[in-house]
Enzyme design. Structure first.
Site, PDB file in Angstrom:
ATOM      1  N   PRO A   1       0.832  -1.212   0.000  1.00  0.00           N
ATOM      2  CA  PRO A   1       0.000   0.000   0.000  1.00  0.00           C
ATOM      3  C   PRO A   1       0.861   1.254   0.000  1.00  0.00           C
ATOM      4  O   PRO A   1       1.877   1.333   0.711  1.00  0.00           O
ATOM      5  CB  PRO A   1      -0.796  -0.131   1.309  1.00  0.00           C
ATOM      6  N   CYS A   2       0.449   2.239  -0.798  1.00  0.00           N
ATOM      7  CA  CYS A   2       1.332   3.370  -1.082  1.00  0.00           C
ATOM      8  C   CYS A   2       1.111   4.578  -0.185  1.00  0.00           C
ATOM      9  O   CYS A   2       1.832   5.564  -0.302  1.00  0.00           O
ATOM     10  CB  CYS A   2       1.148   3.798  -2.542  1.00  0.00           C
ATOM     11  N   GLN A   3       0.109   4.542   0.732  1.00  0.00           N
ATOM     12  CA  GLN A   3      -0.230   5.758   1.469  1.00  0.00           C
ATOM     13  C   GLN A   3       0.956   6.338   2.238  1.00  0.00           C
ATOM     14  O   GLN A   3       1.099   7.555   2.355  1.00  0.00           O
ATOM     15  CB  GLN A   3      -1.381   5.484   2.450  1.00  0.00           C
TER      16      GLN A   3
ATOM     17  N   TYR B   1       3.979   6.306   1.397  1.00  0.00           N
ATOM     18  CA  TYR B   1       4.985   6.870   0.489  1.00  0.00           C
ATOM     19  C   TYR B   1       4.460   8.059  -0.321  1.00  0.00           C
ATOM     20  O   TYR B   1       5.234   8.860  -0.829  1.00  0.00           O
ATOM     21  CB  TYR B   1       5.456   5.799  -0.505  1.00  0.00           C
TER      22      TYR B   1
END
Length: 408
Positions: A115-117, A119
């Site tokens: 999950p990219c949140q 970054y």
């Protein structure tokens, strides 16, 4: 070549790899709605292979329940989808479930992106601690544990651009170092989905790793030849829809599939069941702003700023920043990036037609992401938007997979 898909989401990466000829043996995904979407996609492929797609169509048209659909699918097929969060505490159990799915087969490729949140630039901007203490910063370590256990020849790790600068670049340096220590040469590039034929500008970091003993190098994706497409091409067979309306029916299209839609596997020539063409309802105030935004785009070719709206339309106190809160998707170009925020409101994704005057439907968002029209996103409209916004475009994934396969 057998594949494990980690942090699989709605399955954009695995859809592209499957189309390129890879064999997806296991998906691991923590979100329940996305996991159901993956199971339903497995059901689609099983029934297609058995020439029983009429059962799948009955489900789409709500003639049978999800349980009835799944009753036609062998349990070992559905069990390929593992609905679990990957943590230090759960990873042992997840390994056991994956082992059951793959049996004695060798895993050649691992794909996925945590999950990219933690970054993302937007996530860091919203968090007072700038995501410094977010445990999602270190989910890449779980990914590396899968590399160590299953020892694939190749892996593909996808994430947002912000991963390059998270914690002043220290996170990405550690990722590269630890992947190298796990036995892999790695290389990465920032790739844009529009260069792969997707009707959307979407930049992502694509890191590819390969066993050090392999003769391999990062594919030259710049050689991919794709025709220029526009949103007008993408939407031209979809019926008119007003805010709050929905179409989910056989023969719901306004015309036969086009060469473009067929070429990119968005709508096959024999597919006539239009599903999830659902538009969210909007307040009259929002519809007024949408109409104004489209008018300015049509007449002046520009995007509006929030502070130029009539004062009676401005309900937000902040008129100094985040002024691009309303964006029209242009008919004669590709879309800007579709992200998971579309699940909260559609202000960033206004349909270019003044006649329709709404934000884009679930099916339109899915098409912008290059998902096939026969792809069903489980649970609510909100859950569907979220899954679509978080996904890797399947058409981009297909070109990634095909070029990796060619180099192997």
């Amino acid at each position: 070549m057998n594949v494990i898909d980690l942090f699989a989401g709605a399955g954009g990466l695995s859809e592209g790899f499957r189309k390129a000829g890879f064999n997806i043996l296991s998906h691991v995904e923590m979100d329940q709605s996305a996991s159901l979407t993956l199971k339903t996609r497995e059901a689609f492929y099983f029934l297609k292979e058995k020439d029983k797609l009429h059962i799948y169509e009955d489900y789409l048209l709500k003639k049978i329940s999800r349980d009835e659909l799944y009753s036609h699918i062998p349990k070992d097929i559905l069990n390929r989808v593992i609905n679990a969060e990957i943590t230090d505490e759960t990873i042992g159990g997840i390994f056991k479930s994956v082992d059951k799915s793959i049996g004695n087969q060798k895993i050649s490729v691992i794909i996925g992106g945590p999950p990219c949140q933690a970054y993302s630039l937007a996530g860091r901007a919203r968090d007072p601690e700038r995501m410094l203490n977010d445990p999602r910063n270190y989910l890449y370590k779980q990914y590396i544990k899968f590399l160590s256990k299953y020892s694939p020849e190749i892996f593909v790790f996808e994430n947002v651009m912000g991963i390059l600068t998270a914690q002043s670049g220290e996170i990405f340096q550690n990722i590269k170092k630890e992947m190298n220590e796990a036995g892999y040469e790695i290389d990465y590039k920032v790739l844009n989905s529009k260069d792969f034929g997707v009707c959307q500008s979407r930049k992502r970091v694509i890191l590819i790793g390969w066993k050090k003993e392999l003769t391999f190098s990062y594919p030259n994706f710049e050689n991919i030849q794709v025709a220029k497409k526009t949103i007008r091409n993408l939407f031209e067979d979809l019926p008119i829809l007003k805010a709050g309306e929905a179409i989910n029916e056989r023969d719901g299209y306004t015309k036969r599939s086009t060469k473009y839609l067929v070429a990119d596997s968005i709508r096959e020539t024999d597919w006539n069941v239009l599903i999830q063409h659902i538009a969210r309802p909007n307040r009259e105030l929002d519809l007024n702003i949408y109409r104004y935004a489209v008018e300015k785009w049509d007449t002046e070719g520009r995007k509006i700023k929030y502070d130029e709206l009539p004062k009676t339309w401005q309900t937000q106190k902040n008129t100094q920043s985040f002024l691009d809160r309303f964006k029209v998707i242009p008919y004669d170009d590709v879309s800007h990036t579709v992200v998971a925020h579309i699940a909260k409101d559609g202000h960033y994704y206004i349909h270019p037609s003044k006649e329709q005057n709404r934000s884009i439907s679930v099916r339109e968002a899915a098409r912008i992401q290059s998902f096939p029209d026969n792809y069903y996103f489980e649970d609510s409209r909100t859950a569907a938007y979220k899954q679509i916004g978080n996904a890797v475009p399947p058409l981009m994934a297909y070109h990634l997979a095909k070029n990796i396969l060619d180099k192997i």
